[in-house]
Every structure is written in structure tokens, then in C-alpha cells.
Design a protein around this motif. Structure first.
Motif, PDB file in Angstrom:
ATOM      1  N   GLU A  27       0.843  -1.200   0.000  1.00 42.61           N
ATOM      2  CA  GLU A  27       0.000   0.000   0.000  1.00 42.61           C
ATOM      3  C   GLU A  27       0.880   1.253   0.000  1.00 42.61           C
ATOM      4  O   GLU A  27       2.015   1.231   0.494  1.00 42.61           O
ATOM      5  N   LYS A  28       0.336   2.344  -0.501  1.00 47.26           N
ATOM      6  CA  LYS A  28       1.043   3.615  -0.499  1.00 47.26           C
ATOM      7  C   LYS A  28       1.401   4.006   0.943  1.00 47.26           C
ATOM      8  O   LYS A  28       0.585   3.834   1.848  1.00 47.26           O
ATOM      9  N   LYS A  29       2.614   4.494   1.114  1.00 49.22           N
ATOM     10  CA  LYS A  29       3.144   4.908   2.418  1.00 49.22           C
ATOM     11  C   LYS A  29       3.314   3.751   3.405  1.00 49.22           C
ATOM     12  O   LYS A  29       3.439   3.957   4.614  1.00 49.22           O
ATOM     13  N   GLN A  30       3.228   2.521   2.894  1.00 45.91           N
ATOM     14  CA  GLN A  30       3.485   1.332   3.711  1.00 45.91           C
ATOM     15  C   GLN A  30       4.674   0.592   3.103  1.00 45.91           C
ATOM     16  O   GLN A  30       4.900   0.665   1.883  1.00 45.91           O
ATOM     17  N   PRO A  31       5.453  -0.126   3.924  1.00 44.79           N
ATOM     18  CA  PRO A  31       6.581  -0.872   3.337  1.00 44.79           C
ATOM     19  C   PRO A  31       6.112  -1.869   2.268  1.00 44.79           C
ATOM     20  O   PRO A  31       5.088  -2.536   2.442  1.00 44.79           O
ATOM     21  N   HIS A  32       6.865  -1.924   1.195  1.00 41.76           N
ATOM     22  CA  HIS A  32       6.526  -2.836   0.081  1.00 41.76           C
ATOM     23  C   HIS A  32       7.301  -4.138   0.215  1.00 41.76           C
ATOM     24  O   HIS A  32       8.320  -4.201   0.893  1.00 41.76           O
ATOM     25  N   ILE A  33       6.806  -5.165  -0.484  1.00 40.85           N
ATOM     26  CA  ILE A  33       7.524  -6.439  -0.484  1.00 40.85           C
ATOM     27  C   ILE A  33       7.675  -6.960  -1.924  1.00 40.85           C
ATOM     28  O   ILE A  33       6.880  -6.626  -2.802  1.00 40.85           O
ATOM     29  N   ILE A  34       8.725  -7.760  -2.113  1.00 37.92           N
ATOM     30  CA  ILE A  34       8.968  -8.357  -3.438  1.00 37.92           C
ATOM     31  C   ILE A  34       8.578  -9.826  -3.380  1.00 37.92           C
ATOM     32  O   ILE A  34       9.002 -10.553  -2.465  1.00 37.92           O
ATOM     33  N   PHE A  35       7.763 -10.239  -4.332  1.00 36.68           N
ATOM     34  CA  PHE A  35       7.344 -11.645  -4.440  1.00 36.68           C
ATOM     35  C   PHE A  35       8.499 -12.398  -5.118  1.00 36.68           C
ATOM     36  O   PHE A  35       8.715 -12.272  -6.325  1.00 36.68           O
ATOM     37  N   ASP A  36       9.237 -13.148  -4.307  1.00 43.72           N
ATOM     38  CA  ASP A  36      10.488 -13.774  -4.774  1.00 43.72           C
ATOM     39  C   ASP A  36      10.397 -14.499  -6.121  1.00 43.72           C
ATOM     40  O   ASP A  36      11.221 -14.261  -7.010  1.00 43.72           O
ATOM     41  N   PRO A  37       9.438 -15.415  -6.301  1.00 47.02           N
ATOM     42  CA  PRO A  37       9.457 -16.208  -7.535  1.00 47.02           C
ATOM     43  C   PRO A  37       9.306 -15.374  -8.797  1.00 47.02           C
ATOM     44  O   PRO A  37       9.703 -15.809  -9.881  1.00 47.02           O
ATOM     45  N   ALA A  38       8.721 -14.174  -8.666  1.00 50.42           N
ATOM     46  CA  ALA A  38       8.504 -13.364  -9.869  1.00 50.42           C
ATOM     47  C   ALA A  38       9.666 -12.413 -10.145  1.00 50.42           C
ATOM     48  O   ALA A  38       9.750 -11.824 -11.215  1.00 50.42           O
ATOM     49  N   CYS A  39      10.575 -12.249  -9.177  1.00 52.69           N
ATOM     50  CA  CYS A  39      11.690 -11.306  -9.358  1.00 52.69           C
ATOM     51  C   CYS A  39      12.704 -11.867 -10.352  1.00 52.69           C
ATOM     52  O   CYS A  39      13.088 -13.038 -10.266  1.00 52.69           O
ATOM     53  N   ILE A  40      13.131 -11.036 -11.308  1.00 53.51           N
ATOM     54  CA  ILE A  40      14.096 -11.493 -12.307  1.00 53.51           C
ATOM     55  C   ILE A  40      15.453 -10.805 -12.129  1.00 53.51           C
ATOM     56  O   ILE A  40      16.292 -10.839 -13.017  1.00 53.51           O
ATOM     57  N   ASP A  41      15.639 -10.149 -11.008  1.00 57.80           N
ATOM     58  CA  ASP A  41      16.932  -9.527 -10.677  1.00 57.80           C
ATOM     59  C   ASP A  41      17.350  -8.454 -11.686  1.00 57.80           C
ATOM     60  O   ASP A  41      18.534  -8.313 -11.989  1.00 57.80           O
TER      61      ASP A  41
END
Lengths: 140, 654
Positions: A27-41
Motif C-alpha cells: 500500500e502507499k506509504k506502507q513498506p513494500h515487499i517483493i514476491f520472490d518467484p517473480a523477481c528477475i533480478d
């Protein structure tokens, strides 16, 4: 192995908007997270993060770089064979095959959607003939 | 925490979609499967053997359709952009496979899987959408009825940058000649697998993944690729198009021939594409004429000038490169027909609607090419059906009453165009012909069986087995019969496998042409090596034209080791080719196909021999050839059945 976002995240959503695989949520102004399996570096989140809150897969903090200083691909048409490996490798879909040489009907790669380029360098990394050179944006 | 990215060239997973219950799941595939069968066609053979129940209706819910990518696709290797569609063929009721280029192959792997397998039947038309985070079945009601180009255009508007494979009206109407299209006209055309997709209610696959494809040794991959590229770029100036015919005539008349080097063929392909062979093939007797009963004398130099390759390249706006292809044999052309543009017609299409039906009008060929691409129909099978219908008309098996007054005369462009439209729309006589020549002969009866050229139900391609008996053998004895890409004596010469594979027989630099027509154990082992190597190429996703460069110039075995980190020898990879061949043969036996029933009969074998032309007096002893071929594999020489032990060895790998 993937990039990850630290608790310093301010929730500005810049990373979420640039991520080519939609791997980042929050959410806006909230910490974000990365969904590992979809990350391509591709590292775009790290380059764009103004808070310096993104770490790479080796736990090194990614460096925020002004967008105008991101590298862009330049194609050496004497080496290029128009195999289009670079076009497919681009996660931002920023390259196209275009006729360029006179009397040569082979369509060579061109950066047609420059604003979409994230400077990830996958095009250069994948080219078997080293025909893609990464240079700093000419406008920088 | 996700596991470290796999650096093996393959993705290690498959996606399984059940259209009946609308479920999508990914399954992990063991390393042992890849070592035994590679990826691509080999992986598909493994999955389909175990998942399609015995006796399944090819157009029913139990058939499984596989869309697979090659092991080398996306690894920094060249010529590795092939993807394959596999399933139980409704044409042959046995193993079905179709192979295609374009840009769809890496898209499969970028979704994180080596293959997408679809089973069940959807009650509503759907398309499958996959990206990095989602896999969904979406309503395709509005797309149903659209041709392949319209379908792809609509889907790309919605998903820019995605890759699409879809069927056209032919697949929707379950024509057994229907294929699957990508890149607005590249077709995985053979084995009637577009009809299976249509029967499942699956209009398209839309793939938008961005996963990385890791390899074991990137630098080694690039080093081997640079060797390959160096040979591809070697392009001396060549003949004008019309002089290709005398080259063919020279090859026909010489009693002694040089071993053919694929580098020469590469030069032709780079200059013109596959249409470079239009005139050479007719002159040397490689192209069947007039439904296999004519000869080069019926379609001589002046008539065949209509197929001068320069005529095709003149209409070319730009070349078309498949993914990772440094050659670019395809092209985008203008047409004067119903559509403004079309992919450059391939050799198979030009001959199917040229010499095979005695048509000299090139504009019709361009128009039919685009019409069939849009309909999603195989041009090889469609050309056979048109020629078959014309011969039926000549012999009064089909009459003017059946054709609503259209005279199906040999070479009539109007009749050809009309008939193609009837077949696509399954109207009138087109309904009888829309499922291929074998089914049409069954419906029309009388003597039509005698001139319906097919192998096990699938139409043969535009390569005459009387000129190169290797084609007769591979048309007849392959698990997917009737396909021209499986092997031939000519292909074997160009692969130059003896430079890498210990068991591959060496071909002398110069030899007497009579040798081609012998049946010795050398021929049998050449054919075996052809099948093995084709299976390796299909497992790796390598283009046949890449293979033509020769084993030392395109180092497929070295690429495979560099990509996977394996230390297998070329002979180990050829053994994997044998395992794939055995598994496909076991698939056929499981489904009640008797290999000996797929053997070509009649004219294509020179029974009776032709009285004139390039193949005058030639006939092929196909029984002796198939016996020797099956013996080389260690299979039963009469039935083509592998031993129980051989079958167990390939069906128990898990």
C-alpha cells in the motif's frame, strides 16, 4: 534468489510502478515487499528507490541512480546478425526490430521505447556476439 | 526464500491445464527425465505417453496437447527458436507432432516452464494467459470465429509484448489439416493438432512471462555461438534466380555426385529463403509433380520459371528472423490478392500450389498462402487435397454437380482458390475434403484410394522419395509418418555427423549416385542416425536448417553440455535420440497403431516406375528399407515393434 526491500521503505510506490514483472506489492506509504518467484533480478527497483531501501541478492544495498544516468543499449550493426535474442531478453519490451541498413532487408534491433528502458542490461548480457554496448543516456 | 535460480538451460517444470475442471498446476520434472529425453519433443513424449490413456479419442477430453520449448532455447545459442506442438494426432490416430519457429519458443520458458500441457475440454471457448505471477483461463467468446491474424492482433492490443499461438477457423471447425499459428502466419501445421486445440475449445495461448533462463557456462555458450555465426555470415555473391534450374539439371544428369555440404544450402537460404529450391528441386526430381504422377518433363524449365526465386524476393519488404536465428530465411511480402501482406510462401507451399497442381500463377500462390495461414491450415496437406480433388475430377469421381459447376481442371487458379475456400469453410465438396486425402478417399471410394498419397493418414511433403529414398523411409517408418523433416539421405550428408559421432557412417567425398538406391546396413544406420539426431534437435529446439550447417560448424552437443553442465558425449546424446524414438514408437503401439500400416504405397515409391522425367524407371524397395531400419534400432524387422525390454527401459524412467 531475488532482490528484497528493507524496513527503510517509505511506500512511495516507485519500485512497484517500474517492476516489469509486477513482483512488488504494497500500500502507499506502507513498506513494500517483493514476491520472490517473480523477481528477475533486473535491479530497476534498487536504481529507482529514493530511500535506498532495496538490497540485491547478495545483501548489498542497491544504489539509487538518477534515471537520466541509467545505461541504454547501443547496437553495433557490424556485429549484429539480427537474431533478436536481445529483443526477447528485454523485460520492459523496449526494443523492436526495424529496417536500418540500405539494401539489407534484415530488421535490426532498435530502442524504440526509450522511456521504458530500465537499464537492466539483459540485452547486452544475452547477446552472443557482444553487439550490444551499454552507454549512459545521451541526454544525461 | 526461493531456491537459487536453476542454471541448467531447462526450467525443470511443466504446466498442466485441465480445461474441463479449469485447473492449472505446475509440476516439477526430475533431472533424470531431462538426461534421458532432453526437453522439447522428448519431454513431451514422456509426458504424453504416461498421460494419454489407451484408446483416447484424439478429439476428445482425454487427449493431451503439449506446447513445448527446446532445451537450448534462450541460452544464447543460435538456431534454437523452435517450439513444438504434440499430441495424439486425429490424422493418424498415433503420435502427432508439429514444429514451428517464430518467437513463441522462448516465451514458453520465460513463463518458468519447459512445456504447457492441456487436457480436458472447455464448455466455452477460452484462451490461456500466463505471465510471471498469474496463469488464467479467460473467455474467448469474442475471438472465436476470427482468423489467426485478427486473433493475434486483438490479443496483442490487450497484452502488448506478449507472444501468441492460436488457431483459426480451420481448427475451430476441426479440420484434420488444421495447425497452430504464431507471429501472424508461422504455422505448426502438421499432424492436425489445430483440430485438437479446436475440439478442446482452446482458441489461443498468450504468454507474457519474463523469467530468466540460466545456463551453466555462459562464456562457453557464447564462444560456440560465435563459431556458428562466423559460418552463417559467410555469404559470397550467388547466381541470379533463374539459373538455379540449370544447377538442378546438372545435379540430375551427373552420375557421380559430391557429398552435399549444407554451407551451400545455407547460402541459398540466406539469399532467397526456402523458395531457393523451387526450380532446383523440380529439375533434379526432388519435387513431386501433378499429384505424384507427373514428372519434371510435365513441369519443365519454362513452365517452372513462374517459381523463379527472384519473383518471391522482389515482393519481399523485409526479412523475417525467427528467435535466435542469424540467418533469416523468412520474409514479409506484399501481395496482390485479398490481403496486403503475407509471410513469404515457403518452398512446400509454392510447390504444393505450383507444380503439384500445375499452377503457374504466382499471385494465386501468395493469396492462398495468406488465406491458409489465416485459416490456420497446413499448406502441404491442403495442396495434396486440391491435387487429389483435381485427379478425382479428371477421373469423374467428382463431377460438376459436386462442385456447383466449377471445373476442377489442373492448373486453374480460379478452381484452386475456390476449392481452398470450400475446404476452409467445409462447404459442399469442401466438407468431404477438409480432413485430408485419406479420409476423403474413404468418403469418395472407387479408385480414389490409388492416388491418395499419404503415410498412415498424413499427406506427404514436397520431396520425392523416388529421387531420395531416404524420404520414403522416413515418411513410412517414423512414429509421426509423412513428415519431411525427419530425415533423408541428403540431410544426413549435410549434418556431417560422422565428424562427431563414432557410430555414424562416413560418406565419401564423391560417390556414384546409384549408391542412393541401394539398401545396405550403411543406409539403415544413416537413417537411424537421422532419426536420432532429429530427436536431439527437437529436444534442444534446434532448427533443421541450423543442423544443415554441419556438426563442426553448429556444435549442438557442445552447446548442450555448456548449457546444462552435463558431460555427455555426442554418442550419449544420440542414445537419448534412440530413447525418444523408442518412446514415440511405444506411444503408437499403446494406441493400436501398427507401424507397418503406415508404410507409403503406390506412386511416391515408383510403383509403377515413371516412364519419363528425372525419376524415370526408379522405384523404392520400401519393405527392405524399413526392415533394415528397424533392425538397426534392434526392433522387430517385420512389425517395427521394439522389444519389451526396450519399451520398459524408456517407459519406467521417472
Amino acid at each position: 534468489m531475488a532482490f528484497f526491500i528493507t524496513k527503510d521503505c517509505t511506500g512511495c510506490t516507485a519500485c512497484q510502478r517500474i517492476c516489469p514483472t509486477h513482483a512488488i506489492s504494497g500500500e502507499k506509504k506502507q513498506p513494500h515487499i517483493i514476491f520472490d518467484p517473480a523477481c528477475i533480478d533486473c535491479g530497476a527497483c534498487g536504481r529507482i528507490c529514493p530511500a535506498g531501501a532495496v538490497a540485491d541478492p547478495f545483501d548489498r544495498m542497491a544504489l539509487n541512480i538518477p534515471k537520466k544516468e541509467w545505461v541504454r543499449p547501443v547496437f553495433d550493426l557490424d556485429r549484429c546478425t539480427a537474431c533478436h535474442i536481445c529483443i526477447d531478453a528485454c523485460p520492459a519490451n523496449a526494443l523492436d526490430a526495424v529496417l536500418q541498413k540500405v539494401k539489407d532487408l534484415h530488421p535490426y534491433p532498435v530502442l524504440t521505447r526509450e522511456p521504458d528502458c530500465m537499464g537492466c542490461g539483459f540485452c547486452a548480457a544475452e547477446c552472443p556476439l557482444d553487439a550490444v554496448i551499454l552507454e549512459k543516456n545521451s541526454n544525461s | 526464500m526461493t531456491p537459487p535460480r536453476r542454471n541448467t538451460g531447462f526450467m525443470g517444470k511443466i504446466m498442466v491445464v485441465d480445461l474441463t475442471v479449469k485447473t492449472i498446476e505446475t509440476q516439477t520434472v526430475s533431472q533424470q527425465i531431462y538426461r534421458s529425453f532432453l526437453s522439447g519433443m522428448g519431454l513431451a513424449a514422456h509426458v504424453l505417453y504416461h498421460n494419454i490413456p489407451k484408446g483416447a479419442d484424439p478429439l476428445g477430453p482425454d487427449n493431451m496437447l503439449g506446447f513445448v520449448s527446446g532445451l537450448l532455447t534462450g541460452t544464447g545459442s543460435f538456431f534454437t527458436g523452435r517450439w513444438m506442438v504434440t499430441g495424439k494426432s486425429p490424422l493418424t490416430s498415433g503420435w502427432g507432432e508439429a514444429n514451428c519457429g517464430g518467437h513463441f519458443s522462448p516465451a514458453i520458458k520465460r513463463c518458468g516452464v519447459d512445456g504447457i500441457f492441456v487436457t480436458g475440454i472447455s464448455d466455452q471457448p477460452v484462451y490461456l494467459y500466463v505471465d510471471d505471477t498469474t496463469a488464467l483461463l479467460k473467455d474467448a467468446g469474442l475471438l472465436w470465429g476470427m482468423d489467426t491474424v485478427e486473433t493475434e492482433t486483438q490479443l496483442l492490443k490487450r497484452y502488448p509484448g506478449a507472444r501468441v499461438a492460436c488457431i483459426g477457423p480451420a481448427g475451430e471447425r476441426r479440420s484434420l489439416m488444421a495447425g497452430v499459428s504464431t507471429d501472424k502466419g508461422r504455422m505448426a501445421a502438421r499432424s492436425g493438432l489445430g483440430a485438437v486445440m479446436g475440439a478442446k475449445g482452446l482458441k489461443a495461448l498468450v504468454l507474457a512471462g519474463n523469467k530468466r533462463i540460466g545456463v551453466h557456462n555462459k562464456e562457453a555458450m557464447k564462444r560456440i555461438s560465435r563459431i556458428c555465426s562466423k559460418w552463417v555470415q559467410l555469404q559470397p555473391p550467388f547466381l541470379p534466380g533463374f539459373l538455379t534450374a540449370p544447377v538442378g539439371a546438372l545435379l540430375r544428369t551427373m552420375p557421380w555426385v559430391f557429398t552435399q555440404d549444407g554451407l551451400l544450402y545455407k547460402i541459398l537460404l540466406r539469399k532467397w529463403g526456402t523458395v531457393s529450391m523451387n526450380q532446383i528441386s523440380v529439375e533434379m526430381g526432388d519435387a513431386p509433380i501433378k499429384n505424384w504422377k507427373g514428372s519434371s518433363r510435365d513441369w519443365g524449365f519454362f513452365k517452372n520459371l513462374s517459381a523463379n526465386p527472384d519473383k518471391f524476393t522482389k515482393k519481399q519488404l523485409r526479412k523475417f528472423h525467427c528467435y535466435s536465428c542469424p540467418l533469416g530465411c523468412g520474409g514479409i511480402c506484399t501481395t496482390t490478392g485479398r490481403y496486403p501482406f503475407t509471410h513469404k510462401p515457403e518452398y512446400e507451399t509454392v510447390l504444393s500450389f505450383g507444380g503439384f497442381v500445375l499452377n503457374r500463377d504466382v499471385n494465386t500462390i501468395f493469396d492462398i498462402n495468406e488465406t491458409l495461414n489465416r485459416a490456420g491450415m497446413d499448406t502441404i496437406s491442403a495442396g495434396h487435397v486440391v491435387a487429389f480433388a483435381m485427379e478425382c475430377f479428371e477421373k469423374k469421381i467428382i463431377t460438376l454437380q459436386d462442385t456447383a459447376g466449377m471445373a476442377l481442371k489442373w492448373g486453374s487458379p480460379e478452381a484452386i482458390s475456390w476449392l481452398v475456400d470450400q475446404i476452409i469453410h467445409r462447404q459442399g465438396i469442401g466438407h468431404i475434403l477438409a480432413d485430408g486425402v485419406a479420409k476423403a478417399a474413404g468418403r469418395l471410394g472407387q479408385e480414389s484410394h490409388a492416388f491418395a498419397a499419404h503415410a498412415g493418414g498424413q499427406e506427404l511433403a514436397m520431396h520425392d522419395s523416388r529421387n531420395d529414398p531416404g524420404f520414403a523411409l522416413h515418411y513410412s517408418a517414423e512414429p509421426a509418418p509423412g513428415r519431411h523433416t525427419s530425415g533423408a539421405w541428403l540431410y544426413y550428408e549435410m549434418y556431417q555427423l560422422w565428424k562427431k559421432v563414432a557410430a555414424a557412417p562416413r560418406i565419401p567425398l564423391v560417390y556414384n549416385k546409384a549408391r542412393k538406391y541401394e539398401t545396405t546396413s550403411i543406409q539403415a544406420h544413416m537413417a537411424k542416425a537421422n532419426s536420432q539426431f532429429m530427436n536431439v534437435m527437437n529436444g534442444a529446439g534446434v532448427c533443421l536448417f541450423g543442423g544443415f550447417l554441419g556438426a563442426r560448424r553448429i556444435r549442438i552437443f557442445d552447446w548442450l553440455n555448456a548449457a546444462t553442465g552435463w558431460h555427455m558425449t555426442p554418442d550419449d546424446y544420440m542414445a537419448a535420440g534412440t530413447r525418444i524414438q523408442t518412446l514415440k514408437q511405444a506411444f503408437n503401439l499403446k494406441h493400436g497403431i501398427q507401424p507397418k500400416n503406415c508404410i507409403v504405397k503406390g506412386r511416391p515409391l515408383g510403383h509403377p516406375p515413371q516412364a519419363r522425367g528425372a525419376n524415370k524407371g526408379r522405384s523404392v524397395d520400401i519393405k527392405a528399407l524399413t526392415r533394415a531400419y528397424w533392425e538397426a534400432f534392434g526392433w522387430d524387422t517385420e512389425t517395427g515393434k521394439p522389444t519389451d525390454r526396450q519399451i520398459d527401459a524408456v517407459t519406467t524412467v521417472l
